[in-house]
Design a protein around this motif. Structure first.
Motif, PDB file in Angstrom:
ATOM      1  N   LEU A 311       0.825  -1.314  -0.007  1.00 31.95           N
ATOM      2  CA  LEU A 311       0.029   0.023  -0.055  1.00 31.95           C
ATOM      3  C   LEU A 311       0.847   1.151  -0.172  1.00 31.95           C
ATOM      4  O   LEU A 311       1.602   1.468   0.921  1.00 31.95           O
ATOM      5  N   PHE A 312       0.830   2.091  -1.033  1.00 33.46           N
ATOM      6  CA  PHE A 312       1.425   3.361  -0.718  1.00 33.46           C
ATOM      7  C   PHE A 312       0.206   4.492  -0.781  1.00 33.46           C
ATOM      8  O   PHE A 312      -0.560   4.340  -1.525  1.00 33.46           O
ATOM      9  N   ALA A 313       0.569   5.419  -0.047  1.00 32.12           N
ATOM     10  CA  ALA A 313      -0.225   6.508   0.135  1.00 32.12           C
ATOM     11  C   ALA A 313       0.474   7.809  -0.016  1.00 32.12           C
ATOM     12  O   ALA A 313       1.647   7.974   0.906  1.00 32.12           O
ATOM     13  N   ASP A 314       0.034   8.774  -0.507  1.00 37.17           N
ATOM     14  CA  ASP A 314       0.523  10.061  -0.702  1.00 37.17           C
ATOM     15  C   ASP A 314      -0.230  11.230  -0.482  1.00 37.17           C
ATOM     16  O   ASP A 314      -1.569  10.884  -0.585  1.00 37.17           O
ATOM     17  N   GLY A 350      -0.528  -3.905   9.414  1.00 36.96           N
ATOM     18  CA  GLY A 350       0.639  -3.586   8.449  1.00 36.96           C
ATOM     19  C   GLY A 350       1.789  -3.166   9.067  1.00 36.96           C
ATOM     20  O   GLY A 350       1.769  -2.753  10.255  1.00 36.96           O
ATOM     21  N   THR A 351       2.623  -3.004   8.198  1.00 34.05           N
ATOM     22  CA  THR A 351       4.114  -2.530   8.579  1.00 34.05           C
ATOM     23  C   THR A 351       4.303  -1.302   7.972  1.00 34.05           C
ATOM     24  O   THR A 351       4.334  -1.364   6.476  1.00 34.05           O
ATOM     25  N   VAL A 352       4.767  -0.188   8.396  1.00 29.27           N
ATOM     26  CA  VAL A 352       5.145   0.912   7.856  1.00 29.27           C
ATOM     27  C   VAL A 352       6.701   0.814   7.337  1.00 29.27           C
ATOM     28  O   VAL A 352       7.589   0.710   8.069  1.00 29.27           O
ATOM     29  N   ASP A 369      -1.820 -17.060   5.404  1.00 23.15           N
ATOM     30  CA  ASP A 369      -3.184 -16.456   5.147  1.00 23.15           C
ATOM     31  C   ASP A 369      -3.093 -16.407   3.359  1.00 23.15           C
ATOM     32  O   ASP A 369      -2.386 -15.755   2.956  1.00 23.15           O
ATOM     33  N   PRO A 370      -4.252 -16.970   3.003  1.00 19.46           N
ATOM     34  CA  PRO A 370      -4.362 -17.173   1.747  1.00 19.46           C
ATOM     35  C   PRO A 370      -4.763 -15.601   1.017  1.00 19.46           C
ATOM     36  O   PRO A 370      -4.665 -15.539  -0.247  1.00 19.46           O
ATOM     37  N   ALA A 371      -5.282 -14.813   1.950  1.00 18.18           N
ATOM     38  CA  ALA A 371      -5.483 -13.446   1.306  1.00 18.18           C
ATOM     39  C   ALA A 371      -4.293 -12.890   1.188  1.00 18.18           C
ATOM     40  O   ALA A 371      -4.216 -11.538   0.529  1.00 18.18           O
ATOM     41  N   HIS A 372      -3.138 -13.045   1.712  1.00 18.59           N
ATOM     42  CA  HIS A 372      -1.908 -12.451   1.699  1.00 18.59           C
ATOM     43  C   HIS A 372      -1.953 -10.868   2.030  1.00 18.59           C
ATOM     44  O   HIS A 372      -1.144  -9.979   1.406  1.00 18.59           O
ATOM     45  N   GLY A 373      -2.727 -10.576   3.052  1.00 23.29           N
ATOM     46  CA  GLY A 373      -2.798  -9.153   3.539  1.00 23.29           C
ATOM     47  C   GLY A 373      -3.685  -8.175   2.668  1.00 23.29           C
ATOM     48  O   GLY A 373      -3.964  -7.286   3.275  1.00 23.29           O
ATOM     49  N   ALA A 374      -4.361  -8.735   1.501  1.00 23.84           N
ATOM     50  CA  ALA A 374      -5.135  -7.906   0.801  1.00 23.84           C
ATOM     51  C   ALA A 374      -6.350  -7.067   1.470  1.00 23.84           C
ATOM     52  O   ALA A 374      -6.558  -6.103   1.375  1.00 23.84           O
ATOM     53  N   ILE A 375      -6.822  -8.050   2.439  1.00 23.76           N
ATOM     54  CA  ILE A 375      -8.045  -7.713   3.166  1.00 23.76           C
ATOM     55  C   ILE A 375      -7.865  -6.554   4.186  1.00 23.76           C
ATOM     56  O   ILE A 375      -8.406  -5.501   4.368  1.00 23.76           O
ATOM     57  N   LYS A 376      -6.529  -6.851   4.740  1.00 25.86           N
ATOM     58  CA  LYS A 376      -6.144  -5.696   5.795  1.00 25.86           C
ATOM     59  C   LYS A 376      -5.751  -4.590   5.124  1.00 25.86           C
ATOM     60  O   LYS A 376      -5.868  -3.407   5.748  1.00 25.86           O
ATOM     61  N   ALA A 377      -4.974  -4.672   3.957  1.00 25.24           N
ATOM     62  CA  ALA A 377      -4.723  -3.422   3.239  1.00 25.24           C
ATOM     63  C   ALA A 377      -5.867  -2.618   2.914  1.00 25.24           C
ATOM     64  O   ALA A 377      -5.836  -1.362   2.879  1.00 25.24           O
ATOM     65  N   ARG A 379      -8.953  -2.556   4.364  1.00 23.44           N
ATOM     66  CA  ARG A 379      -9.509  -1.966   5.447  1.00 23.44           C
ATOM     67  C   ARG A 379      -8.705  -0.705   5.887  1.00 23.44           C
ATOM     68  O   ARG A 379      -9.237   0.296   6.420  1.00 23.44           O
ATOM     69  N   ALA A 380      -7.223  -0.755   5.708  1.00 24.77           N
ATOM     70  CA  ALA A 380      -6.258   0.240   6.258  1.00 24.77           C
ATOM     71  C   ALA A 380      -6.694   1.348   5.160  1.00 24.77           C
ATOM     72  O   ALA A 380      -6.869   2.658   5.625  1.00 24.77           O
ATOM     73  N   ALA A 381      -7.079   1.190   3.998  1.00 23.14           N
ATOM     74  CA  ALA A 381      -7.309   2.371   2.958  1.00 23.14           C
ATOM     75  C   ALA A 381      -8.520   3.079   3.369  1.00 23.14           C
ATOM     76  O   ALA A 381      -8.802   4.332   3.336  1.00 23.14           O
ATOM     77  N   LEU A 382      -9.584   2.372   3.529  1.00 21.71           N
ATOM     78  CA  LEU A 382     -10.819   2.953   4.095  1.00 21.71           C
ATOM     79  C   LEU A 382     -10.759   3.593   5.277  1.00 21.71           C
ATOM     80  O   LEU A 382     -11.353   4.589   5.596  1.00 21.71           O
TER      81      LEU A 382
END
Length: 491
Positions: A311-314, A350-352, A369-377, A379-382
């Motif tokens: 996840l990149f955010a700017d 997540g890890t910064v 985790d079969p989702a490979h962190g996509a679900i958490k990423a 949710r983090a974006a929301l």
């Protein structure tokens, strides 16, 4: 990390420390056998005021240690996203709760009925049922903690604090029933043979399973906490055996109380130390690196290929904003903005990875985790969307400049590796997936949205109750073919 994630070559030979600990942990069984073979030494003590007062104090000490430490571990585990540790904490919480109820009932009953010293067991009483439940319920929770069930529950139901509250309310309801209407529980056959024998067998089997799984995980990670949990589970299994076969008030019967206290103290001290250390490391390092650090093996950080979500955010239009305000004001906005989005990343596990001027790079990688962190990423974006909106509302109320953000999310192969000098290096993710995620932040401008996900990430969101919406195809720098991209609507 699970056993399936490791090859046989990576599992070290059986560690002599855990072997010695296991042998030592079985010593109480030898003592129990010896006491049962010498009934003259194992005669039940006469019930005097000091006797049942001592029992009440012993039970209270075990309960207070279990309840207070479990509450601390549950809080720390929830904050760190360690749901396996959360289930362990819930196990000790239930142990402390049911054992406290057992102590209160036994104090009351023994004071009024000293003849109960002649009992051979706990059969047919709310007091006895509480004693059995103080080990049976934790054995279930401990066994669940070494499976993938806690992780699946967290992903699907987002329990956390509600789970802790539910267990606490269930124990409270049972305690009120046992104290004010014990006859309802006295009629239950669970604490009398043959039901009590079945209950004991299941309890011992679950504790043995927990010890076995922790020993397997210890062989992989070499974390001392896991060896402590092996010993704890074995001690609690023997406590159940001692409770089942010992006459009340005999030396063997007192032994099961001591075993419970030892099991609680060993496990909870080890868990508390690890979770505190993990909370300090999880902010900066991926999960696998934290596991190695806790095992004392940071010097062996070889590059590791994983599927991860980036996840990149700017901040949008930060250059234009900087031209209209002072440098001090810009620093203030950046700290507020970056602090808000970083907290969203950390809250979702997540890890910064690094801060990038007016943005950040975050890595979500979940072992097993079969989702490979996509679900958490996602949710983090929301969560970032909500936090930035709240920040803007606050700044607008002060007539200060507001900010906008753009986030790009992509899932793919990366190599987790240490990069830099031997004396000072960063542990980061490297690969084309990283570049793709970074460039998706620019795609936000093309479609006028604040979040853009690749189709690779969206593929893992189907069962997560999220709302990805297709934006169509987008040309991404460095990619020969257009990519299917999506955004997230509020849900």
């Amino acid at each position: 990390m699970t056993m399936t994630a490791m090859s046989r070559e990576t599992i070290p030979a059986w560690d002599s420390r855990i072997l010695a600990s296991t042998v030592l942990a079985f010593t109480p069984s030898v003592v129990l056998w010896w006491l049962l073979q010498h009934p003259r030494l194992n005669v039940p003590d006469p019930v005097l005021p000091d006797t049942y007062l001592g029992h009440f104090v012993m039970v209270t000490v075990v309960s207070i240690v279990a309840l207070s430490a479990a509450a601390l571990v549950a809080l720390a585990a929830r904050r760190a996203g360690q749901y396996h540790a959360l289930f362990l904490a819930l196990g000790f919480m239930s142990m402390g709760g049911f054992f406290a109820i057992h102590g209160i009932l036994s104090f009351s009953l023994y004071r009024e009925m000293p003849g109960m010293a002649d009992m051979a067991g706990y059969g047919g009483s709310a007091m006895g049922l509480s004693a059995y439940l103080s080990l049976f319920v934790p054995s279930i929770l401990f066994a669940l903690s070494v499976t993938t069930i806690p992780q699946r529950m967290e992903q699907r139901f987002r329990l956390g604090g509600r789970l802790v509250l539910g267990v606490a309310l269930a124990i409270l309801l049972y305690g009120m029933t046992a104290y004010f209407a014990p006859n309802l529980l006295d009629e239950l056959p669970l604490s009398s043979p043959p039901f009590s024998d079945v209950l004991s067998f299941v309890t011992v089997s679950l504790f043995a399973f927990t010890a076995w799984r922790h020993s397997q995980l210890y062989q992989i990670s070499q974390r001392s906490t896991l060896s402590a949990l092996v010993v704890s589970a074995l001690l609690l299994a023997q406590a159940q055996i001692s409770m089942s076969v010992s006459p009340v008030w005999s030396l063997a019967w007192w032994e099961y109380h001591a075993l419970m206290l030892a099991g609680v103290a060993i496990a909870l001290i080890a868990l508390a130390l690890e979770i505190v250390r993990r909370l300090q490391l999880d902010t900066y390092l991926p999960t696998g690196v934290v596991d190695r650090a806790l095992a004392g093996r940071l010097t062996s950080l070889a590059p590791e290929r994983r599927i991860a979500t980036l996840l990149f955010a700017d901040m949008r239009d930060s250059t234009s904003l900087a031209e209209t305000i002072t440098p001090e004001q810009m620093v203030e906005i950046l700290n507020q903005y970056l602090g808000a989005i970083a907290r969203c990343v950390i809250a979702e596990g997540g890890t910064v990875d690094k801060f990038l001027g007016d943005g950040l790079m975050a890595v979500f990688v979940e072992y097993g985790d079969p989702a490979h962190g996509a679900i958490k990423a996602a949710r983090a974006a929301l969560a970032i969307r909500c936090e930035v909106a709240a920040l803007n509302e606050w700044r607008a109320s002060r007539s200060e400049a507001t900010v906008r953000f753009g986030a790009g999310i992509h899932t793919g192969d990366v190599v987790l590796a240490s990069v830099g000098l031997r004396e000072r290096s960063d542990f980061t993710a490297i690969g084309d997936a990283v570049n793709t995620a970074a460039r998706l932040t620019g795609v936000c401008k093309q479609f006028g949205v604040d979040i853009v996900l690749s189709s690779e990430s969206v593929a893992y969101l189907r069962d997560a109750k999220l709302a990805p919406r297709s934006l169509g195809l987008a040309s991404v720098q460095g990619k020969a073919e257009p990519l299917s991209v999506y955004t997230l609507d509020d849900h």
